[in-house]
Design a protein around this motif. Structure first.
Motif, mmCIF file in Angstrom:
data_model
loop_
_atom_site.group_PDB
_atom_site.id
_atom_site.type_symbol
_atom_site.label_atom_id
_atom_site.label_comp_id
_atom_site.label_asym_id
_atom_site.label_seq_id
_atom_site.Cartn_x
_atom_site.Cartn_y
_atom_site.Cartn_z
ATOM 1 N N LEU A 68 -0.584 -1.961 10.878
ATOM 2 C CA LEU A 68 0.382 -2.798 10.164
ATOM 3 C C LEU A 68 -0.331 -3.805 9.272
ATOM 4 C CD1 LEU A 68 3.314 -3.694 9.701
ATOM 5 C CD2 LEU A 68 3.092 -5.182 11.713
ATOM 6 N N TRP A 69 -1.407 -4.413 9.770
ATOM 7 C CA TRP A 69 -2.159 -5.399 8.974
ATOM 8 C C TRP A 69 -2.691 -4.760 7.688
ATOM 9 C CZ3 TRP A 69 -3.439 -10.613 9.354
ATOM 10 C CH2 TRP A 69 -4.439 -11.057 8.479
ATOM 11 N N ASP A 70 -3.261 -3.576 7.790
ATOM 12 C CA ASP A 70 -3.838 -2.917 6.621
ATOM 13 C C ASP A 70 -2.772 -2.621 5.570
ATOM 14 O OD1 ASP A 70 -6.329 -3.028 7.771
ATOM 15 O OD2 ASP A 70 -6.308 -0.949 8.485
ATOM 16 N N LEU A 71 -1.584 -2.210 6.018
ATOM 17 C CA LEU A 71 -0.508 -1.944 5.071
ATOM 18 C C LEU A 71 -0.012 -3.237 4.432
ATOM 19 C CD1 LEU A 71 1.545 0.777 6.985
ATOM 20 C CD2 LEU A 71 0.174 1.078 4.914
ATOM 21 N N ALA A 72 0.058 -4.306 5.226
ATOM 22 C CA ALA A 72 0.480 -5.609 4.677
ATOM 23 C C ALA A 72 -0.545 -6.110 3.672
ATOM 24 C CB ALA A 72 0.699 -6.610 5.805
ATOM 25 N N ALA A 73 -1.835 -5.992 3.998
ATOM 26 C CA ALA A 73 -2.887 -6.461 3.086
ATOM 27 C C ALA A 73 -2.850 -5.692 1.775
ATOM 28 C CB ALA A 73 -4.249 -6.308 3.760
ATOM 29 N N ARG A 74 -2.515 -4.406 1.853
ATOM 30 C CA ARG A 74 -2.432 -3.582 0.649
ATOM 31 C C ARG A 74 -1.348 -4.085 -0.301
ATOM 32 N NH1 ARG A 74 -1.662 2.528 2.090
ATOM 33 N NH2 ARG A 74 -3.360 1.900 3.493
ATOM 34 N N GLU A 75 -0.332 -4.719 0.243
ATOM 35 C CA GLU A 75 0.749 -5.243 -0.596
ATOM 36 C C GLU A 75 0.309 -6.418 -1.468
ATOM 37 O OE1 GLU A 75 4.580 -4.156 2.260
ATOM 38 O OE2 GLU A 75 3.583 -6.100 2.485
ATOM 39 N N TRP A 76 -0.844 -7.012 -1.141
ATOM 40 C CA TRP A 76 -1.352 -8.156 -1.892
ATOM 41 C C TRP A 76 -2.608 -7.820 -2.695
ATOM 42 C CZ3 TRP A 76 1.928 -12.085 -2.092
ATOM 43 C CH2 TRP A 76 2.895 -12.164 -1.080
ATOM 44 N N ALA A 77 -3.026 -6.580 -2.624
ATOM 45 C CA ALA A 77 -4.258 -6.180 -3.320
ATOM 46 C C ALA A 77 -4.032 -6.102 -4.835
ATOM 47 C CB ALA A 77 -4.736 -4.842 -2.779
ATOM 48 N N TYR B 56 8.750 -10.597 -1.451
ATOM 49 C CA TYR B 56 9.966 -9.853 -1.770
ATOM 50 C C TYR B 56 10.133 -8.708 -0.769
ATOM 51 C CZ TYR B 56 9.371 -12.339 -6.187
ATOM 52 O OH TYR B 56 9.211 -13.317 -7.133
ATOM 53 N N PRO B 57 11.309 -8.567 -0.166
ATOM 54 C CA PRO B 57 11.497 -7.522 0.847
ATOM 55 C C PRO B 57 11.134 -6.123 0.383
ATOM 56 C CG PRO B 57 13.311 -9.065 0.917
ATOM 57 C CD PRO B 57 12.484 -9.444 -0.275
ATOM 58 N N ASP B 58 11.431 -5.780 -0.890
ATOM 59 C CA ASP B 58 11.123 -4.441 -1.365
ATOM 60 C C ASP B 58 9.637 -4.224 -1.581
ATOM 61 O OD1 ASP B 58 13.756 -3.682 -1.348
ATOM 62 O OD2 ASP B 58 14.120 -4.246 -3.432
ATOM 63 N N ARG B 59 8.910 -5.285 -1.943
ATOM 64 C CA ARG B 59 7.485 -5.171 -2.238
ATOM 65 C C ARG B 59 6.601 -5.551 -1.061
ATOM 66 N NH1 ARG B 59 7.136 -8.884 -7.410
ATOM 67 N NH2 ARG B 59 4.961 -8.965 -6.712
ATOM 68 N N HIS B 60 7.128 -6.323 -0.142
ATOM 69 C CA HIS B 60 6.305 -6.853 0.952
ATOM 70 C C HIS B 60 6.949 -6.603 2.318
ATOM 71 C CE1 HIS B 60 5.317 -9.457 -2.629
ATOM 72 N NE2 HIS B 60 4.125 -9.004 -2.296
ATOM 73 N N ARG B 61 7.461 -5.420 2.507
ATOM 74 C CA ARG B 61 8.156 -5.100 3.757
ATOM 75 C C ARG B 61 7.219 -5.208 4.956
ATOM 76 N NH1 ARG B 61 9.132 1.320 4.301
ATOM 77 N NH2 ARG B 61 10.098 0.469 6.160
#
Length: 390
Positions: free
Chosen positions: A381-390, A190-195
């Motif tokens: 950027l990777w760390d922020l993206a991974a945090r979206e799936w934690a 989702y764009p708002d949750r997984h930007r």
């Protein structure tokens, strides 16, 4: 590509770019549409006497510290930049360690075009040093062009796959641009949750595009419709070379990176992790096969694209996660059987999450791995993206 680009087809994000549809900010998009003359008159009417600023306003006082752009701080410069601007920083970081070479050695008196993508293995200096890096260039991916008789035999597959055109036409058209809606169908993005995840996918696509276009240009494989007027593609044939398939390269690279990003960040069961990984890889293969159905690619193009996409995905993950070991791969089109189709499972075993080496020998792995260095900005950027799936 920013996380906003290419997602218009995903349900619920049609109005993201202008943000007019977000409650309370309906007028934001009007700024770009306001006549310049009205803004000039408006300022003259309200500005009053000029006051020279002494300090930045409190709401804009977060430091933009050029000495520490990679701290990971949410208040650092990368966080404050627009994703469409950040991408140039990430691209430069990725591409500065890659080099491409083309050669055409004589084999039996016949030129055998081949190309190699190299990665720089740093031995001194670099990211943590004030001096330019030194090191050596290591082969990363080599691709050898198939000969003409093999390509001609591959045309039989395109003729057979043409029977599926009526059934898959809508899919094929929908997959012309980056396939965000299709990845979203497997993974709830989702764009708002997984930007940041979407921004990361954009960077994977750009790296894959740079790699595939170098090979396409070097190997210069003719498109199927250049061999036979009976191919009659249902889409206009792109004006660049056929091998490797760009759709196959990009889809497999995204599937590889998404699986690594999400599966490493979640605590799901082994069975559910395998299912997600399986669906991503099957989807990538179907996207590739649809380009053969459309009359645009040979199966060998899809196979070469899968090999390159998986390699690019591994390279991207290693650099984004802080450095690591990567394998060197060779895809030999001269060893590829003319009667070999592509289904997605010939050179990759989803259950084992590993490559398969066909008897024909058209995919080979180097004897030793090589190390790739961290890309600190991309790791942010990777760390922020991974945090979206934690």
């Amino acid at each position: 590509m920013s996380y906003l680009e290419g997602v218009e087809g995903v349900e619920g994000v049609e109005g993201v770019e202008g943000v007019e549809g977000v409650e309370g900010v309906e007028g934001v998009g009007a700024f770009a549409r306001s006549p310049v003359s009205s803004l000039i008159a408006h300022r003259e009417g309200i500005v009053g006497y000029w006051v020279t600023p002494v300090n930045p306003p409190a709401w804009n006082s977060a430091p933009l510290d050029p000495a520490d752009p990679n701290s990971g701080s949410m208040r650092g410069p990368l966080e404050r930049w627009d994703p469409r601007i950040r991408r140039f920083v990430f691209e430069f970081e990725l591409l500065s360690s890659l080099y491409f070479v083309f050669e055409a050695p004589q084999v039996g008196g016949v030129a055998q075009p081949r190309a190699t993508l190299y990665s720089m293995q740093q031995t001194n200096g670099g990211v943590s040093s004030s001096t330019p890096p030194t090191g050596s260039w290591t082969s990363f991916v080599t691709m050898i062009r198939p000969d003409e008789p093999k390509l001609l035999r591959q045309l039989d597959f395109l003729n057979g796959y043409a029977d599926l055109r009526a059934d898959r036409a809508r899919e094929i058209v929908a997959q012309m641009s980056p396939q965000y809606a299709f990845w979203n169908s497997v993974v709830p993005i989702y764009p708002d949750r997984h930007r940041y995840t979407l921004e990361l996918i954009g960077m994977v696509l750009r790296l894959a595009k740079y790699a595939e276009m170098q090979f396409k240009n070097a190997l210069c494989v003719r498109r199927p419709d250049e061999y036979s007027p009976q191919i009659q593609p249902i889409l206009q044939t792109p004006p660049h070379g056929s091998m490797p398939s760009g759709h196959s390269t990009e889809a497999h690279a995204v599937a590889r990176v998404l699986s690594r990003l999400i599966l490493n960040a979640t605590g799901t069961t082994v069975a559910s992790r395998l299912l997600l990984h399986q669906q991503l890889m099957r989807q990538a293969a179907r996207i590739a096969i649809n380009r053969t159905v459309a009359g645009l690619h040979y199966p060998v193009d899809s196979m070469a694209g899968q090999a390159l996409g998986l390699a690019v995905g591994d390279y991207f993950v290693a650099r984004a996660k802080g450095g690591g070991m990567v394998d060197f791969w060779t895809f030999d089109g001269t060893a590829y059987p003319g009667d070999q189709d592509f289904t997605g499972g010939e050179i990759y075993d989803v259950a084992q999450d590993d490559r398969i080496f066909p008897v024909a020998g058209y995919l080979a792995k180097g004897n030793a791995q090589f190390s790739v260095d961290a890309a600190p900005k991309l790791k942010w950027l990777w760390d922020l993206a991974a945090r979206e799936w934690a």
